[in-house]
Design a protein around this motif. Structure first.
Motif, mmCIF file in Angstrom:
data_model
loop_
_atom_site.group_PDB
_atom_site.id
_atom_site.type_symbol
_atom_site.label_atom_id
_atom_site.label_comp_id
_atom_site.label_asym_id
_atom_site.label_seq_id
_atom_site.Cartn_x
_atom_site.Cartn_y
_atom_site.Cartn_z
ATOM 1 N N LEU A 129 0.898 -1.175 -0.160
ATOM 2 C CA LEU A 129 0.036 0.099 -0.065
ATOM 3 C C LEU A 129 0.909 1.164 -0.209
ATOM 4 N N SER A 130 0.800 2.101 -0.957
ATOM 5 C CA SER A 130 1.528 3.288 -1.294
ATOM 6 C C SER A 130 0.868 4.518 -1.333
ATOM 7 N N MET A 131 1.291 5.703 -1.202
ATOM 8 C CA MET A 131 0.777 6.970 -1.119
ATOM 9 C C MET A 131 0.935 7.349 -2.783
ATOM 10 N N ALA A 132 -0.234 7.966 -3.151
ATOM 11 C CA ALA A 132 -0.303 8.435 -4.796
ATOM 12 C C ALA A 132 0.080 9.907 -4.665
ATOM 13 N N ARG A 133 0.627 10.654 -5.435
ATOM 14 C CA ARG A 133 0.933 12.154 -5.476
ATOM 15 C C ARG A 133 1.210 12.794 -6.642
ATOM 16 N N THR A 134 1.457 14.047 -6.879
ATOM 17 C CA THR A 134 1.851 14.374 -8.152
ATOM 18 C C THR A 134 3.473 14.456 -8.311
ATOM 19 N N ALA A 135 4.009 15.093 -9.253
ATOM 20 C CA ALA A 135 5.411 15.314 -9.469
ATOM 21 C C ALA A 135 6.068 15.796 -8.301
ATOM 22 N N ASN A 136 5.210 16.488 -7.586
ATOM 23 C CA ASN A 136 5.949 17.086 -6.484
ATOM 24 C C ASN A 136 5.890 16.176 -5.430
ATOM 25 N N PRO A 137 7.333 15.743 -4.471
ATOM 26 C CA PRO A 137 7.377 14.547 -3.799
ATOM 27 C C PRO A 137 6.535 14.742 -2.468
ATOM 28 N N GLN A 143 -5.123 9.934 -1.861
ATOM 29 C CA GLN A 143 -5.128 8.824 -2.707
ATOM 30 C C GLN A 143 -3.813 7.995 -2.289
ATOM 31 N N PHE A 144 -4.067 6.639 -2.665
ATOM 32 C CA PHE A 144 -3.438 5.408 -2.457
ATOM 33 C C PHE A 144 -3.461 4.401 -3.477
ATOM 34 N N PHE A 145 -2.526 3.782 -3.679
ATOM 35 C CA PHE A 145 -2.545 2.710 -4.692
ATOM 36 C C PHE A 145 -2.101 1.255 -4.019
ATOM 37 N N ILE A 146 -2.431 0.112 -4.527
ATOM 38 C CA ILE A 146 -2.219 -1.069 -4.079
ATOM 39 C C ILE A 146 -1.263 -1.665 -5.591
ATOM 40 N N SER A 147 0.137 -2.175 -5.358
ATOM 41 C CA SER A 147 0.779 -2.831 -6.221
ATOM 42 C C SER A 147 0.317 -4.124 -6.674
ATOM 43 N N LEU A 148 0.065 -4.353 -8.010
ATOM 44 C CA LEU A 148 -0.193 -5.751 -8.488
ATOM 45 C C LEU A 148 0.661 -6.725 -8.723
ATOM 46 N N LYS A 149 1.991 -5.987 -8.884
ATOM 47 C CA LYS A 149 3.416 -6.873 -9.189
ATOM 48 C C LYS A 149 4.426 -5.854 -8.367
ATOM 49 N N ASP A 150 5.393 -6.537 -8.238
ATOM 50 C CA ASP A 150 6.707 -5.716 -7.595
ATOM 51 C C ASP A 150 7.045 -4.493 -8.544
ATOM 52 N N ASN A 151 6.955 -3.595 -8.102
ATOM 53 C CA ASN A 151 7.110 -2.228 -8.892
ATOM 54 C C ASN A 151 8.391 -1.392 -8.255
ATOM 55 N N ASP A 152 9.578 -2.232 -8.884
ATOM 56 C CA ASP A 152 10.941 -1.785 -8.110
ATOM 57 C C ASP A 152 11.126 -0.348 -8.687
ATOM 58 N N ALA A 162 12.471 11.694 -5.946
ATOM 59 C CA ALA A 162 11.675 10.967 -4.923
ATOM 60 C C ALA A 162 11.056 9.670 -5.455
ATOM 61 N N GLY A 163 10.825 8.358 -4.571
ATOM 62 C CA GLY A 163 10.167 7.511 -5.129
ATOM 63 C C GLY A 163 8.814 7.557 -4.304
ATOM 64 N N TYR A 164 8.247 6.648 -4.380
ATOM 65 C CA TYR A 164 6.665 6.400 -3.755
ATOM 66 C C TYR A 164 6.740 5.843 -2.212
ATOM 67 N N ALA A 165 6.112 6.379 -1.261
ATOM 68 C CA ALA A 165 6.100 5.795 0.143
ATOM 69 C C ALA A 165 5.072 4.781 0.429
#
Length: 260
Positions: A129-137, A143-152, A162-165
């Motif tokens: 479970l990770s946070m969605a965001r704009t280009a601003n870190p 908003q959040f998202f759930i990864s359907l696969k390993d999203n390295d 920055a990456g996604y928290a």
């Protein structure tokens, strides 16, 4: 002589009395300061369930590694913010995303954005479970998202430096997440990958660990059918009834030929 001795005894008595009074008047030693009361320990993990129109998704939230993000997410849950929202972005083999829009495609008002905790050691793996965001870190809100696969690639500083928290993971209902990923999609209010039929969060609520464990426990398999009962002994045959005289049977006719 007697007067002097009497005076000496009196002085000795007075000195002893003064000494005793001084000892009694000394303040008792102060008790050592008590240790400051410890704040109640905050659970390292917290739990919640998103009840959706396709089934329940149970999540474990890592407050120890993502305290800012979990505090923000839990606040939205307790406010009832997610009730009635939809999963508005479905990208097969990537993510499902929700937490911002209602069924009309209207975005709900958010709280202030939070700091990005992307360097907390948690990775964007399948089911996280990770946070969605704009280009601003530091622009994440609800908003959040759930990864359907390993999203390295989401662990790398690819967007705004920055990456996604990551702040949690699905512990039950990943089969529901996978089903959501298969729905038909369309464009709604200019947004791609919107499901044709709304996938609604009917209720988001916090759980105790015991409640989460119960929902995450594997369903018990149906028990094997019991062996059939042994047949009972047949009843003794009754004496046949006396034959009744019948009219002689007529000679059967030949069957008609089947039609083609």
């Amino acid at each position: 002589m007697r007067i002097a001795r009497t005076a000496t005894i009196a002085v000795t008595f007075l000195l002893a009395l003064a000494s005793t009074a001084t000892a009694q008047d000394k303040p008792a030693p102060a008790a050592p300061p008590s240790a400051p009361a410890k704040a109640p320990a905050v659970a390292a993990m917290e739990y919640c369930v998103f009840r959706t129109s396709m089934g329940d998704i149970v999540m474990e939230l890592d407050r120890a590694k993502a305290p800012i993000t979990v505090e923000n997410f839990v606040g939205y849950i307790k406010d009832g913010f997610y009730d009635g929202t939809v999963f508005h972005r479905i990208v097969p083999n990537f993510v499902i995303q929700g937490g911002g829009f209602d069924t009309t495609g209207t975005q709900k008002p958010n709280k202030a954005p939070i700091s990005n905790e992307w360097q907390n050691g948690l990775k964007n793996l399948r089911g996280t479970l990770s946070m969605a965001r704009t280009a601003n870190p530091n622009s994440a809100t609800s908003q959040f998202f759930i990864s359907l696969k390993d999203n390295d690639m989401l662990d790398q500083p690819i967007s705004g430096g920055a990456g996604y928290a990551v702040y949690g993971k699905v512990i039950a209902g990943m089969d529901i997440v996978d089903q959501i990923a298969t729905v038909k999609r369309t464009i709604k209010k200019g947004m791609k990958d919107w499901p044709v039929e709304d996938i609604v969060v009917t209720k988001a609520e916090m759980l105790t660990k015991a409640e989460a464990d119960k929902l995450a426990a594997p369903k018990s398999k149906p028990s094997a059918p019991s062996a059939p009962a042994a047949p009972s002994a047949p009843a003794a045959p009754t004496a046949p009834a006396a034959p009744v005289e019948k009219a002689p049977a007529q000679k059967p006719t030949s069957p008609a030929a089947p039609s083609l």
